[in-house]
Design a protein around this motif. Structure first.
Motif, short mmCIF file in Angstrom:
data_model
loop_
_atom_site.label_atom_id
_atom_site.label_comp_id
_atom_site.label_asym_id
_atom_site.label_seq_id
_atom_site.Cartn_x
_atom_site.Cartn_y
_atom_site.Cartn_z
N ARG A 136 0.87 -1.18 0.00
CA ARG A 136 0.00 0.00 0.00
C ARG A 136 0.90 1.23 0.00
O ARG A 136 1.80 1.37 0.83
CB ARG A 136 -0.93 -0.01 1.22
CG ARG A 136 -1.87 1.18 1.26
CD ARG A 136 -2.79 1.13 2.47
NE ARG A 136 -3.77 0.08 2.36
CZ ARG A 136 -4.01 -0.81 3.32
NH1 ARG A 136 -3.31 -0.79 4.44
NH2 ARG A 136 -4.94 -1.73 3.17
N ARG A 138 1.07 5.64 -0.56
CA ARG A 138 0.44 6.94 -0.81
C ARG A 138 1.30 7.64 -1.85
O ARG A 138 2.41 8.09 -1.58
CB ARG A 138 0.36 7.76 0.47
CG ARG A 138 -0.30 9.12 0.24
CD ARG A 138 -0.42 9.94 1.51
NE ARG A 138 -1.38 9.35 2.43
CZ ARG A 138 -1.09 8.93 3.66
NH1 ARG A 138 0.16 9.02 4.11
NH2 ARG A 138 -2.01 8.41 4.45
N ASN A 171 -4.34 12.19 -0.98
CA ASN A 171 -5.60 11.58 -1.41
C ASN A 171 -5.46 10.68 -2.64
O ASN A 171 -6.40 10.52 -3.41
CB ASN A 171 -6.66 12.67 -1.70
CG ASN A 171 -7.00 13.46 -0.47
OD1 ASN A 171 -7.01 12.92 0.64
ND2 ASN A 171 -7.29 14.76 -0.64
N LEU A 172 -4.30 10.11 -2.83
CA LEU A 172 -4.08 9.18 -3.95
C LEU A 172 -3.29 7.97 -3.42
O LEU A 172 -2.09 8.06 -3.21
CB LEU A 172 -3.31 9.86 -5.08
CG LEU A 172 -3.11 9.01 -6.36
CD1 LEU A 172 -4.45 8.70 -7.00
CD2 LEU A 172 -2.20 9.73 -7.35
N GLU A 173 -4.03 6.87 -3.19
CA GLU A 173 -3.41 5.68 -2.61
C GLU A 173 -3.46 4.51 -3.59
O GLU A 173 -4.46 4.29 -4.28
CB GLU A 173 -4.12 5.28 -1.31
CG GLU A 173 -3.86 6.24 -0.17
CD GLU A 173 -4.37 5.71 1.16
OE1 GLU A 173 -4.89 4.57 1.17
OE2 GLU A 173 -4.23 6.42 2.17
N GLU A 198 -2.73 0.32 -4.12
CA GLU A 198 -2.64 -0.96 -3.43
C GLU A 198 -2.39 -2.09 -4.44
O GLU A 198 -2.89 -2.05 -5.57
CB GLU A 198 -3.92 -1.28 -2.67
CG GLU A 198 -4.17 -0.43 -1.45
CD GLU A 198 -5.45 -0.82 -0.75
OE1 GLU A 198 -5.64 -0.40 0.40
OE2 GLU A 198 -6.25 -1.56 -1.36
N LEU A 219 -4.83 -1.54 -7.40
CA LEU A 219 -6.00 -0.69 -7.19
C LEU A 219 -5.51 0.71 -6.87
O LEU A 219 -4.62 0.89 -6.02
CB LEU A 219 -6.85 -1.21 -6.03
CG LEU A 219 -7.37 -2.65 -6.13
CD1 LEU A 219 -8.18 -3.00 -4.89
CD2 LEU A 219 -8.20 -2.85 -7.39
N ARG A 242 -6.90 4.55 -5.78
CA ARG A 242 -8.03 5.37 -5.30
C ARG A 242 -7.59 6.83 -5.27
O ARG A 242 -6.68 7.19 -4.52
CB ARG A 242 -8.46 4.91 -3.91
CG ARG A 242 -9.06 3.51 -3.89
CD ARG A 242 -9.44 3.08 -2.48
NE ARG A 242 -10.13 1.79 -2.49
CZ ARG A 242 -9.50 0.63 -2.49
NH1 ARG A 242 -8.19 0.58 -2.49
NH2 ARG A 242 -10.18 -0.51 -2.51
N GLY A 243 -8.20 7.64 -6.12
CA GLY A 243 -7.80 9.04 -6.23
C GLY A 243 -8.92 9.99 -5.87
O GLY A 243 -10.00 9.59 -5.40
N ASP A 244 -8.65 11.26 -6.12
CA ASP A 244 -9.63 12.31 -5.82
C ASP A 244 -9.57 13.34 -6.94
O ASP A 244 -9.24 14.51 -6.73
CB ASP A 244 -9.30 12.95 -4.46
CG ASP A 244 -10.39 13.93 -4.01
OD1 ASP A 244 -11.53 13.81 -4.51
OD2 ASP A 244 -10.08 14.80 -3.18
N GLN A 263 -12.92 -4.54 -0.21
CA GLN A 263 -11.74 -4.55 -1.05
C GLN A 263 -11.49 -5.91 -1.72
O GLN A 263 -10.70 -5.98 -2.63
CB GLN A 263 -10.49 -4.18 -0.23
CG GLN A 263 -10.39 -2.69 0.07
CD GLN A 263 -9.06 -2.35 0.71
OE1 GLN A 263 -8.39 -3.21 1.25
NE2 GLN A 263 -8.70 -1.08 0.66
N ASP A 273 -11.75 -8.72 -4.17
CA ASP A 273 -12.11 -8.52 -5.56
C ASP A 273 -12.17 -9.87 -6.29
O ASP A 273 -11.35 -10.74 -6.04
CB ASP A 273 -11.07 -7.62 -6.24
CG ASP A 273 -11.47 -7.24 -7.64
OD1 ASP A 273 -12.27 -6.30 -7.76
OD2 ASP A 273 -10.99 -7.88 -8.58
#
Length: 780
Positions: free
Chosen positions: A437, A439, A443-445, A447, A743, A745-747, A776, A778
């Motif tokens: 995981r 960063r 706000n952009l992680e 995985e 995966l 996850r952004g903003d 999570q 999948d």
């Protein structure tokens, strides 16, 4: 036979294409005797019994892309295959197109030549300027091209010392009883004299094509598809091979998004087909081909429609069909009771996606329930296994080692249940586990998580306990599974598969594990590259080699051979040596992890330890093959090993002498198979060097090679042993059936935010890795 082949080759011109005499060096197969012609073959495998065969060559097959002239290379390959089958003792007939195309090429050439000459004489202009060609009438082209087409066939077949004869037919030759009898008599006599009849409609006098009309079951001869079908039935042919420019019959026009090739077609399936347009040449189209095929099938002739234009398969398409391989569309009157293997794979994939999305507790429950069923249904399983054992013993073709693998006992079933419960525990933390995981920015992680591979095909021989083991591993890893077991364990496999599906039913994923029970060839299964993601063969090294050779488009996880070494160092303990060598070689000599080569340090020769090793091997009735150096030390030595790369699979082994641990390493790297290798020594430094430098999947110190097993490793079970350099190595358990995906996850982030100038302001920060968060997990 050799003299005959040499005499045949001597007649072939030196400048003739090399592929022309290729078949002369092939082994001639056993050809069936003429069979009673009552009905068509029910299965592809029976096509090997075809004695009388009609090969229909469509216009698109024999014609060049510009439709003016013949595709000579393609035609030469077809002639080669027909000649080969003819020389095997089969009766071959060809229904051919191509006269119109050949005549068109010839007439165009003549017209261009005459027009250019006239223009040059009368106008003085450029002879190639303003030359226009008239529309060439098909009947005239056929008249001009028929003799040239036959001359070409005769020249090609002559290279194989095969004689041909031309037969031109019209509708009247089939509708008039006397003419039909004459035609039949002529063809029968030609076949009796080992002559290949080449048949075509007499297009020079044929009327224009009209809508097909059947008169009292007699199919009209409006195209070569109809002609081939009518001829095949009239001559009581066993097989009609119709070659076209498509792979076979599709459920919808080829090229559309949902079109699928139909491997086996049955008379009741006509309503499931949507036909497309006709080919660029010819007048039949696929609808006419299907109608002709069904008519021939009703008359007792089996039919296969296949592609005769594909450059990669043209050279063996006819022989592949006759060998029973899955090529094109096979027409059969008998529909199997179960689903096709393609349908089974689709069901497995769809249900497997649901399986992967289940909570780990649910997958564990399925596996535990299967373990319980093995105990509850013990008597039913053992009864089915006894049937298989009795059949195998009565047949008398299975060696003792395979009979041992085939046999189940209450102890084996109990051991299976224990292993399955271990897998159930491991299933708690498998699919959806977060491996990394990061960063990437605010706000952009990012995985990386574990996911199933997809659809697995596991092929195993006489070992029914493999079925619940592999099924449990597939369930734990969320993979769909296709199982192909040996026919010698058919009854046991059927019961075990039923219990597996019963366990899967508790969470609605019954179809995730499929057992292939029809007559599919393994080679055909290996061609499902768009449906199967990984093949795992479990069995002999020959089985693994065959699968690796056949599966050109699907990854194969397996070991080629199990050439395992045990090196006895100069500082080895006597008791440990005797125990480890005995267990490695004698416990189960047929296993892939059994010792095949014993390396002895030179200092051990002529010592009590050496004598004890030899005495133990003799007591265990192990036959010793001496390596070159070992043989040189002895006055009377055992038989010298023919190869240092032999997997004996029996109470035999090779023995060789080395001067040092480094020489033992070099020997293993040169002759080993990277499976499992052992060092026996009390010197820790020597052992550490051996463990670190040897490049094998399993490397042991003072332990038997027989430890290379998933159950002994605590994996609960293994799906196989891999000697590959990528993915999993050694015994492959649950972890080896998982892959990963990323995966993010952004903003509202975009790629432009990470331009070359802006990258420096972002700092990659590794975050703690924990269990998957809710939602999570999948599915693949």
């Amino acid at each position: 036979m050799l003299l005959r082949r040499l005499s045949l080759c001597s007649r072939i011109p030196l400048d003739y294409p090399r592929h022309v005499c290729r078949f002369l060096t092939r082994p001639v197969t056993q050809v069936p005797q003429t069979r009673a012609h009552a009905s068509s073959f029910a299965h592809r495998g029976e096509l090997r019994q075809a004695k009388r065969i009609v090969v229909k060559l469509g216009s698109a097959v024999v014609t060049r892309g510009d439709e003016c002239g013949l595709a000579l290379g393609r035609l030469a390959s077809i002639v080669e295959q027909v000649a080969m089958l003819q020389n095997q003792g089969r009766e071959m007939m060809i229904v051919t197109s191509g006269a119109v195309a050949f005549g068109k090429q010839r007439l165009r050439h003549e017209i261009l030549l005459s027009q250019s000459v006239r223009q040059a004489l009368h106008s003085g202009h450029n002879p190639l300027k303003d030359v226009s060609l008239p529309v060439l009438e098909a009947r005239a082209c056929a008249a001009a091209g028929q003799s040239g087409l036959m001359a070409l066939y005769e020249a090609m077949f002559t290279q194989y010392s095969t004689c041909t004869a031309q037969v031109l037919v019209t509708n009247l030759d089939f509708y008039d009883d006397q003419k039909r009898q004459n035609l039949n008599s002529t063809l029968q006599e030609l076949l009796r004299m080992n002559i290949v009849p080449i048949i075509n409609t007499n297009d020079a006098v044929a009327p224009p094509p009209e809508p097909n009309s059947d008169l009292q079951g007699v199919i009209s001869i409006k195209d070569n598809d109809s002609l081939a079908a009518r001829l095949a039935v009239e001559m009581k042919a066993d097989l009609l091979i119709a070659l076209s420019d498509v792979e076979g019959l599709y459920n919808s026009p080829p090229g559309t998004d949902d079109s699928k090739l139909i491997d086996n077609f049955y008379p009741g399936d006509q309503n499931t087909i949507t036909y497309g347009t006709k080919s660029r040449v010819g007048i039949g189209g696929m609808e006419a081909k299907v109608k002709a095929a069904l008519w021939a099938l009703q008359g007792g002739t089996s039919v296969v429609i296949a592609n005769g234009t594909h450059p990669k398969v043209t050279g063996h398409v006819i022989t592949d069909i006759v060998e029973g391989k899955k090529v094109g569309t096979f027409f059969s009157e008998i529909k199997p009771a179960g689903p096709t293997v393609e349908h089974q794979t689709e069901m497995a994939r769809n249900s497997g996606r649901t399986l992967a999305s289940l909570h780990p507790d649910q997958r564990s429950e399925i596996i535990c329930h299967l373990a319980e069923l093995l105990s509850e249904k013990k008597e039913e399983i053992l009864a089915a296994n006894k049937m298989d054992m009795d059949l195998a013993v009565n047949a008398g073709h299975l060696p003792a080692a395979m009979l041992k693998r085939l046999s189940l006992s209450p102890a084996k079933l109990n051991s299976l249940a224990v292993g399955l419960r271990q897998i159930a525990v491991a299933a708690q933390d498998s699919v959806g586990r977060v491996l990394r995981r990061t960063r990437v920015a605010q706000n952009l992680e990012l995985e990386q998580i574990t996911v199933p591979i997809g659809v697995l095909l596991v092929i195993f021989e006489a070992r029914p306990d493999c079925l619940p083991q592999v099924s449990a591993l597939a369930i734990a890893s969320g993979n769909a599974l296709l199982l192909k077991g040996g026919k010698e364990a058919a009854n046991t496999n059927r019961v075990l598969h039923q219990l597996t599906q019963e366990a899967l039913s508790m969470h609605g994923v019954r179809e995730a594990v499929q057992l292939v029970r029809n007559r599919e060839e393994v080679e055909d299964l290996c061609k499902l590259d768009k449906m199967i993601d990984l093949i795992i063969p479990r069995g002999s090294s020959q089985l693994v080699k065959n699968i690796q050779r056949a599966a050109k488009g699907i990854p194969v996880l397996g070991h080629s051979e199990g050439i395992c070494h045990v090196y006895v160092d100069a500082e080895a303990c006597v008791d440990k040596v005797i125990k480890i060598v005995r267990d490695s070689k004698c416990d189960y000599p047929a296993a892939c992890n059994a010792m095949e080569s014993l390396l002895i340090h030179r200092d051990i020769l002529r010592t009590p330890l050496f004598d004890k090793i030899i005495d133990m091997l003799r007591t265990e009735q192990v036959k010793i093959h001496a390596g070159p150096r070992f043989a040189s030390y002895l006055t009377f030595s055992p038989s010298e090993a023919t190869s240092m790369r032999t997997e004996y699979g029996d109470l035999e082994c090779c023995m060789e002498v080395v001067d040092s641990m480094q020489e033992a390493l070099d020997h293993i790297h040169k002759y080993g198979s990277s499976h499992t290798d052992v060092i026996i020594t009390e010197n820790e430094d020597t052992a550490q060097q051996f463990l670190q430098q040897l490049d094998s999947a399993c490397v042991f110190w003072n332990a038997s090679s027989r430890f290379a097993d998933g159950f002994r490793f605590g994996l609960g079970a293994e799906v196989g042993i891999s000697t590959a350099r990528i993915h999993a190595r050694g015994p492959v358990g649950l972890e080896g059936l998982l892959t990963t995906k990323w995966l993010l996850r952004g903003d509202g982030h975009t790629a432009a935010d990470f331009s070359e100038q802006g990258t420096m302001k972002y700092l990659h920060e590794n975050l703690p890795v924990g269990p998957p968060l809710a939602g999570q997990r999948d599915s693949n």
